[in-house]
Design a protein around this motif. Structure first.
Motif, short mmCIF file in Angstrom:
data_model
loop_
_atom_site.label_atom_id
_atom_site.label_comp_id
_atom_site.label_asym_id
_atom_site.label_seq_id
_atom_site.Cartn_x
_atom_site.Cartn_y
_atom_site.Cartn_z
N ARG A 144 0.95 -1.22 0.06
CA ARG A 144 -0.02 -0.07 0.05
C ARG A 144 0.72 1.31 0.02
O ARG A 144 0.74 2.28 -0.67
N SER A 145 1.79 1.36 0.84
CA SER A 145 2.83 2.49 1.07
C SER A 145 3.44 2.81 -0.46
O SER A 145 3.61 3.87 -0.90
N PHE A 146 3.86 1.64 -1.10
CA PHE A 146 4.59 2.03 -2.38
C PHE A 146 3.60 2.30 -3.53
O PHE A 146 3.71 3.01 -4.46
N ALA A 147 2.41 1.68 -3.44
CA ALA A 147 1.21 2.14 -4.40
C ALA A 147 0.81 3.42 -4.21
O ALA A 147 0.62 4.37 -5.30
N GLU A 148 0.72 4.11 -2.88
CA GLU A 148 0.39 5.54 -2.61
C GLU A 148 1.50 6.28 -3.52
O GLU A 148 1.00 7.39 -3.69
N GLU A 149 2.64 5.80 -3.21
CA GLU A 149 3.59 6.87 -3.76
C GLU A 149 3.23 6.97 -5.29
O GLU A 149 4.01 8.03 -5.70
N LYS A 150 3.05 6.08 -6.05
CA LYS A 150 3.05 5.89 -7.36
C LYS A 150 1.82 7.17 -7.90
O LYS A 150 1.68 7.55 -9.19
N LYS A 151 0.85 7.31 -6.98
CA LYS A 151 -0.19 8.41 -7.32
C LYS A 151 0.45 9.72 -7.39
O LYS A 151 0.80 10.24 -6.88
#
Length: 151
Positions: A144-151
């Motif tokens: 989740r942490s890395f996915a949120e960074e891509k946003k």
């Protein structure tokens, strides 16, 4: 890993006054002691100190996962992810299985205070619990942490 694991061995050796030297072995290191000056119990706790320290460090990383995952630096989060995996898996895996094929290491000393089979089974149980925590807690949080960074 080496700082925590071998650092714990070093701290115990220094506290007991039996530190001899640090041996560099391949890519790793080993704390050497004057074993003849130690009781079996002292040797057992000296050997147990490394795995205990990595267990504590691993669980501190689990406890602080949400705070770590809020850090903006992807590099720091990546390091924390892999450090968590190492701290939670390496010693339980070694003490439950691999010690048999590589000379015993810490298990040789731990077996002086706890029967080897008990230590091995406890390490296996800890390993299974840690893997479940990695799968159910750490993996989703870091993903989740890395996915949120891509946003």
């Amino acid at each position: 890993y080496y700082v925590i694991h071998e650092g714990a061995h070093l701290a115990v050796a220094l506290a007991l006054g039996v530190f001899k030297q640090i041996n560099i072995i391949g890519l790793g290191m080993q704390i050497d002691v004057f074993a003849e000056q130690m009781t079996p119990s002292q040797m057992g706790w000296f050997c147990a100190a490394g795995p205990i320290a990595t267990f504590v460090a691993g669980w501190l990383l689990v406890i602080f996962t949400s705070k770590i995952c809020n850090i903006k630096s992807a590099l720091i989060r990546t390091c924390a992810w892999y450090t968590s995996l190492t701290m939670l898996i390496l010693d339980p895996l070694y003490l439950s299985l691999f010690y048999r094929w590589v000379g015993g290491g810490d298990m040789n000393g731990i077996a002086l205070i706890v029967p080897e089979v008990v230590a091995s089974v406890v390490a296996a149980i800890i390993g299974v619990v840690n893997i479940i925590v990695i799968w159910k807690v750490l993996y989703p949080a870091y993903t989740r942490s890395f996915a949120e960074e891509k946003k």
